[in-house]
Write an enzyme that holds these catalytic residues in place. Structure first.
Site, PDB file in Angstrom:
ATOM      1  N   GLY A   1     -27.861 -63.369  16.495  1.00  0.00           N
ATOM      2  CA  GLY A   1     -29.089 -63.599  16.588  1.00  0.00           C
ATOM      3  C   GLY A   1     -30.661 -64.573  16.285  1.00  0.00           C
TER       4      GLY A   1
ATOM      5  N   ALA B   1     -30.026 -59.773  14.244  1.00  0.00           N
ATOM      6  CA  ALA B   1     -30.203 -59.281  14.572  1.00  0.00           C
ATOM      7  C   ALA B   1     -29.696 -57.380  13.631  1.00  0.00           C
ATOM      8  CB  ALA B   1     -29.577 -58.309  15.751  1.00  0.00           C
TER       9      ALA B   1
ATOM     10  N   GLU C   1     -20.648 -61.450  16.174  1.00  0.00           N
ATOM     11  CA  GLU C   1     -20.605 -60.110  17.015  1.00  0.00           C
ATOM     12  C   GLU C   1     -19.480 -59.937  17.113  1.00  0.00           C
ATOM     13  OE1 GLU C   1     -22.415 -62.838  17.750  1.00  0.00           O
ATOM     14  OE2 GLU C   1     -24.878 -62.149  18.105  1.00  0.00           O
TER      15      GLU C   1
ATOM     16  N   GLU D   1     -28.886 -67.565  17.844  1.00  0.00           N
ATOM     17  CA  GLU D   1     -29.591 -67.571  19.736  1.00  0.00           C
ATOM     18  C   GLU D   1     -30.494 -67.956  19.512  1.00  0.00           C
ATOM     19  OE1 GLU D   1     -27.801 -62.892  20.003  1.00  0.00           O
ATOM     20  OE2 GLU D   1     -27.237 -63.950  21.826  1.00  0.00           O
TER      21      GLU D   1
HETATM   22  N1  COA Z   1     -28.846 -56.832   9.784  1.00  0.00           N
HETATM   23  C1  COA Z   1     -29.375 -56.040   9.406  1.00  0.00           C
HETATM   24  N2  COA Z   1     -29.685 -55.809   7.563  1.00  0.00           N
HETATM   25  C2  COA Z   1     -28.542 -57.053   7.344  1.00  0.00           C
HETATM   26  C3  COA Z   1     -28.719 -58.216   8.417  1.00  0.00           C
HETATM   27  C4  COA Z   1     -28.388 -58.020   9.414  1.00  0.00           C
HETATM   28  N3  COA Z   1     -28.524 -58.377  10.919  1.00  0.00           N
HETATM   29  N4  COA Z   1     -27.739 -59.021   7.936  1.00  0.00           N
HETATM   30  C5  COA Z   1     -28.008 -58.731   6.258  1.00  0.00           C
HETATM   31  N5  COA Z   1     -28.727 -57.872   5.984  1.00  0.00           N
HETATM   32  C6  COA Z   1     -29.279 -57.030   4.965  1.00  0.00           C
HETATM   33  C7  COA Z   1     -27.703 -56.074   4.198  1.00  0.00           C
HETATM   34  O1  COA Z   1     -27.617 -55.682   4.809  1.00  0.00           O
HETATM   35  C8  COA Z   1     -28.755 -56.545   2.672  1.00  0.00           C
HETATM   36  O2  COA Z   1     -29.820 -55.329   2.744  1.00  0.00           O
HETATM   37  P1  COA Z   1     -28.781 -54.548   1.121  1.00  0.00           P
HETATM   38  O3  COA Z   1     -29.786 -55.511   0.185  1.00  0.00           O
HETATM   39  O4  COA Z   1     -30.509 -53.505   1.724  1.00  0.00           O
HETATM   40  O5  COA Z   1     -27.746 -53.986   1.341  1.00  0.00           O
HETATM   41  C9  COA Z   1     -29.310 -57.636   2.963  1.00  0.00           C
HETATM   42  O6  COA Z   1     -29.559 -57.950   3.717  1.00  0.00           O
HETATM   43  C10 COA Z   1     -28.558 -58.948   2.113  1.00  0.00           C
HETATM   44  O7  COA Z   1     -27.919 -59.006   2.800  1.00  0.00           O
HETATM   45  P2  COA Z   1     -26.190 -59.035   1.633  1.00  0.00           P
HETATM   46  O8  COA Z   1     -25.074 -58.958   3.164  1.00  0.00           O
HETATM   47  O9  COA Z   1     -25.639 -58.380   0.693  1.00  0.00           O
HETATM   48  O10 COA Z   1     -25.587 -60.393   1.255  1.00  0.00           O
HETATM   49  P3  COA Z   1     -24.701 -61.577   1.407  1.00  0.00           P
HETATM   50  O11 COA Z   1     -24.974 -63.110  -0.060  1.00  0.00           O
HETATM   51  O12 COA Z   1     -23.534 -60.662   0.623  1.00  0.00           O
HETATM   52  O13 COA Z   1     -24.292 -61.650   2.780  1.00  0.00           O
HETATM   53  C11 COA Z   1     -24.047 -61.760   5.555  1.00  0.00           C
HETATM   54  C12 COA Z   1     -24.901 -62.492   3.737  1.00  0.00           C
HETATM   55  C13 COA Z   1     -25.298 -63.307   5.565  1.00  0.00           C
HETATM   56  C14 COA Z   1     -22.715 -63.052   4.908  1.00  0.00           C
HETATM   57  C15 COA Z   1     -23.996 -60.757   5.612  1.00  0.00           C
HETATM   58  O14 COA Z   1     -25.746 -60.499   5.084  1.00  0.00           O
HETATM   59  C16 COA Z   1     -23.836 -60.264   6.661  1.00  0.00           C
HETATM   60  O15 COA Z   1     -22.540 -61.190   6.858  1.00  0.00           O
HETATM   61  N6  COA Z   1     -24.556 -60.395   7.646  1.00  0.00           N
HETATM   62  C17 COA Z   1     -24.587 -59.711   8.590  1.00  0.00           C
HETATM   63  C18 COA Z   1     -24.588 -60.789  10.258  1.00  0.00           C
HETATM   64  C19 COA Z   1     -23.938 -60.531  10.871  1.00  0.00           C
HETATM   65  O16 COA Z   1     -23.339 -59.751  11.905  1.00  0.00           O
HETATM   66  N7  COA Z   1     -24.616 -60.424  11.940  1.00  0.00           N
HETATM   67  C20 COA Z   1     -25.314 -60.273  13.585  1.00  0.00           C
HETATM   68  C21 COA Z   1     -25.564 -59.554  14.378  1.00  0.00           C
HETATM   69  S1  COA Z   1     -25.474 -58.920  16.104  1.00  0.00           S
END
Ligand code: COA
Length: 259
Positions: free
Chosen positions: A115, A70, A138, A118
Site C-alpha cells: 500500500g 497496509a 502482497e 500504491e
Molecule cells: N503492517 C503492520 N505492521 C507492520 C507493517 C505492516 N505492513 N510493516 C511493519 N510493521 C510493523 C512490524 O510488525 C513491527 O512491529 P513490532 O515492533 O510490533 O513487531 C514494526 O512495524 C517494525 O517492523 P519489522 O518487520 O520489525 O522491521 P524490519 O526492519 O525487520 O523489516 C520490513 C522491515 C519493511 C522489511 C518489514 O516490516 C515488512 O516486510 N513489512 C511488511 C511489508 C509488506 O508486506 N507490506 C505489504 C502489506 S499489504
C-alpha cells in the site's frame, strides 16, 4: 491554511504554499490503518479547498520507511466482503490524491511497500532517497495489491515489469526504480529532491497545473479498479492468506498450500 491536528498525520505549509503531509506511525513503519485513511481523506479535502496551498508533498515519519504497506494486523481477520470494502475505500482515497486539483509529490524516504508503493503511485510525481526500497510484496502474504496498484503499475512501468514485480514480490532499490521509470528522481534526501521539484512547479500557473492533471488523468478506465477490489477480497478467505499473515507476525517464512 490547514491548521487541523491529525492523529496519524503531521502537516506543515511553507510561505511558497508547499504543504508537507507526513504519515506519522513510525513504530509501525507508517503502515496504513483505518485512522490514516480517515486522516488522509480529511486532509485532502482541506488541501483541495485551500487556495493558499499550491502543491502537496507526502512523506513518512523518520528515515526508515515512507509507508511499509497496509496495516497487516488490522486486516488479518477480515472476510472477503470486508476486504473488498477495504480495497474500494483505499482505491477511493488514493483516487482523491490522483485527482487532487494541485500537484502531489511522494517523497519516498525509505521502504515503500505494498500500500505504500500504491500510495506513492497515486501521487503525480515520485522522488526517492538512495536508501529507499520499493516493492509490491502482497503475493508473499497470499494477496494482490488492492489499492489501485495493479492498474497504476502498468501505467507507470508497462506490463512486463509490472508483472515481474507483482509476481515476484521482490523489493527494488531506488536506482532500479529510477531505471524502470517508477520514480522521477533520486538523491541523498528524498525531501530535498521533492523540494527542488516543488519549487519549479509552484512557479507555474495554478489553473494550468490543475488542467494538466485533469487531462492526463482522463485516460484511465474504471473497470480495472473494480476487478482489482473483487480479486483482492476473494483472497481473504484462502489458507494462503492466513499462512502469509501468520508467518509475518511469527517472523518466519510462509509455507503455502495453494488453498
Ligand atoms: N503492517 C503492520 N505492521 C507492520 C507493517 C505492516 N505492513 N510493516 C511493519 N510493521 C510493523 C512490524 O510488525 C513491527 O512491529 P513490532 O515492533 O510490533 O513487531 C514494526 O512495524 C517494525 O517492523 P519489522 O518487520 O520489525 O522491521 P524490519 O526492519 O525487520 O523489516 C520490513 C522491515 C519493511 C522489511 C518489514 O516490516 C515488512 O516486510 N513489512 C511488511 C511489508 C509488506 O508486506 N507490506 C505489504 C502489506 S499489504
Amino acid at each position: 491554511m490547514i491548521n487541523q491536528t491529525f492523529e496519524t498525520l503531521l502537516s506543515k505549509v511553507d510561505d511558497e504554499g508547499i504543504c508537507v503531509l507526513t504519515i506519522n506511525r513510525p513504530e509501525k513503519l507508517n503502515a496504513l490503518n483505518n485512522q490514516v485513511f480517515m486522516d488522509l481523506e480529511l486532509a485532502l479535502s482541506k488541501i483541495s479547498n485551500d487556495e493558499s496551498i499550491k502543491l502537496l508533498v507526502i512523506t513518512g515519519a523518520q528515515n526508515k520507511a515512507f509507508v511499509a504497506g497496509a496495516d497487516i494486523k488490522e486486516f488479518s481477520e477480515f472476510d472477503s466482503e470486508k476486504a473488498r470494502n477495504l480495497s474500494s475505500r483505499g482505491q477511493q482515497v488514493f483516487q482523491k490524491i490522483e485527482d487532487l486539483n494541485k500537484p502531489v509529490i511522494a517523497a519516498i524516504n525509505g521502504f515503500a511497500l505494498g500500500g505504500g508503493c500504491e500510495l506513492a503511485m497515486a501521487c503525480h510525481l515520485r522522488v526517492a532517497s538512495t536508501n529507499a526500497r520499493l516493492g509490491l510484496p502482497e503475493v508473499s502474504l497470499g494477496l494482490i495489491p488492492g489499492y489501485g496498484g495493479t492498474q497504476r503499475l502498468i501505467q507507470l512501468i508497462g506490463r512486463a515489469k509490472a508483472l515481474e514485480l507483482t509476481l515476484s514480490g521482490r523489493f527494488i532499490t531506488a536506482q532500479e526504480a529510477y531505471q524502470i521509470g517508477l520514480i522521477n528522481h533520486m538523491g541523498e534526501s528524498a525531501m530535498d529532491e521533492a523540494m527542488k521539484l516543488a519549487k519549479l512547479i509552484v512557479k507555474q500557473a495554478p489553473l494550468a497545473l490543475k488542467n494538466v492533471i485533469l487531462a492526463i488523468n482522463s485516460s484511465d478506465s474504471i473497470h480495472g479498479y473494480q476487478n482489482e477490489a473483487k480479486l483482492f477480497g476473494e483472497l481473504f478467505e484462502t489458507e494462503d492468506f492466513k499462512e502469509g499473515t501468520s508467518a509475518f507476525f511469527e517472523k518466519r517464512k510462509p509455507v503455502f498450500s495453494g488453498k
